[in-house]
Scaffold this motif. Structure first.
Motif, mmCIF file in Angstrom:
data_model
loop_
_atom_site.group_PDB
_atom_site.id
_atom_site.type_symbol
_atom_site.label_atom_id
_atom_site.label_comp_id
_atom_site.label_asym_id
_atom_site.label_seq_id
_atom_site.Cartn_x
_atom_site.Cartn_y
_atom_site.Cartn_z
ATOM 1 N N SER A 1 -0.555 1.454 5.423
ATOM 2 C CA SER A 1 -0.913 2.046 4.162
ATOM 3 C C SER A 1 -1.640 0.839 3.316
ATOM 4 O O SER A 1 -1.604 -0.210 3.508
ATOM 5 C CB SER A 1 0.569 2.210 3.395
ATOM 6 O OG SER A 1 0.224 2.725 1.837
ATOM 7 N N ARG B 1 -0.984 0.670 0.119
ATOM 8 C CA ARG B 1 0.033 0.452 -0.956
ATOM 9 C C ARG B 1 0.815 -0.712 -0.513
ATOM 10 O O ARG B 1 1.943 -0.739 -0.140
ATOM 11 C CB ARG B 1 0.730 1.630 -1.376
ATOM 12 C CG ARG B 1 -0.338 2.861 -1.858
ATOM 13 C CD ARG B 1 0.538 3.683 -2.698
ATOM 14 N NE ARG B 1 -0.329 4.718 -2.994
ATOM 15 C CZ ARG B 1 -1.140 4.865 -4.200
ATOM 16 N NH1 ARG B 1 -1.070 3.881 -4.889
ATOM 17 N NH2 ARG B 1 -1.689 5.864 -4.225
ATOM 18 N N LEU B 2 0.301 -2.040 -0.532
ATOM 19 C CA LEU B 2 1.191 -3.188 -0.315
ATOM 20 C C LEU B 2 1.862 -3.515 -1.503
ATOM 21 O O LEU B 2 1.327 -3.652 -2.600
ATOM 22 C CB LEU B 2 0.380 -4.166 0.327
ATOM 23 C CG LEU B 2 -0.458 -3.907 1.581
ATOM 24 C CD1 LEU B 2 -1.499 -5.190 1.876
ATOM 25 C CD2 LEU B 2 0.571 -3.753 2.678
ATOM 26 N N ARG B 3 3.020 -4.237 -1.355
ATOM 27 C CA ARG B 3 3.919 -4.782 -2.490
ATOM 28 C C ARG B 3 3.587 -6.141 -2.460
ATOM 29 O O ARG B 3 3.581 -7.028 -1.624
ATOM 30 C CB ARG B 3 5.398 -4.542 -2.289
ATOM 31 C CG ARG B 3 5.593 -3.082 -2.277
ATOM 32 C CD ARG B 3 7.139 -2.915 -2.074
ATOM 33 N NE ARG B 3 7.895 -3.644 -3.257
ATOM 34 C CZ ARG B 3 8.236 -2.751 -4.428
ATOM 35 N NH1 ARG B 3 8.034 -1.585 -4.330
ATOM 36 N NH2 ARG B 3 9.042 -3.544 -5.284
ATOM 37 N N LEU B 4 2.776 -6.617 -3.617
ATOM 38 C CA LEU B 4 2.488 -7.937 -3.919
ATOM 39 C C LEU B 4 3.271 -8.569 -4.814
ATOM 40 O O LEU B 4 3.841 -7.734 -5.844
ATOM 41 C CB LEU B 4 0.833 -8.025 -4.383
ATOM 42 C CG LEU B 4 -0.042 -7.672 -3.303
ATOM 43 C CD1 LEU B 4 -1.443 -7.728 -3.974
ATOM 44 C CD2 LEU B 4 -0.103 -8.174 -2.016
#
Length: 148
Positions: free
Chosen positions: A57, A59-62
């Motif tokens: 995805s 939509r990576l959580r940074l």
């Protein structure tokens, strides 16, 4: 009467420029549509990143730390633009402008020292293990000891 004709000539020139620019853009789009390939392949609508097919995805959580550093950069970069404009007009603004720019630089330095003091710019993993993670837990906010 002469100024009206002059203004009208400038407006006509500008309108002619806009029409020519729009026609040029449409012509380029039309040429690319005729000359472009129309074959539908297996990977035609697949997005590529540097020639490699995407995996997973987007939509990576940074961590919020990346956004903080980006915000600090944007803030201090915008202030450098103000200083550049001041440097270009230094002869016109005189000593009053110099004093105002000095106050501006002092405020920037104070804010930078404040950010360094609260360690907003220090986000190494070792520091996070020792300080940040211990102070941001809910029991510590409520006054309880940090569970090991």
């Amino acid at each position: 009467m002469s100024t009206t004709i002059n203004t009208l000539a400038h407006q006509c020139g500008f309108i002619l420029f806009l029409v020519a620019a729009i026609c040029f853009c449409l012509l380029m789009l039309l040429i690319s549509w005729f000359l472009g390939s129309k074959a539908d392949g297996r990977y035609t609508n697949t997005p590529f990143e540097s020639g490699i097919a995407s995996v997973g995805s987007a939509r990576l959580r940074l961590s919020i730390k990346f956004y903080l550093i980006a915000m600090f950069f944007v803030i201090f970069d915008a202030e450098s633009l103000y200083l550049y404009a001041w440097a270009v007009s230094i002869r016109e603004v005189g000593w009053i402008g110099f004093i105002e720019a000095t106050i501006f630089i002092v405020i920037l330095l104070v804010s930078l020292f404040y950010l360094a003091r609260i360690r907003a710019l220090n986000w190494s993993p070792a520091y996070c293990k020792l300080h940040v993670c211990k102070t941001t837990t809910l029991p510590n906010i409520l006054g309880a000891k940090y569970p090991h």
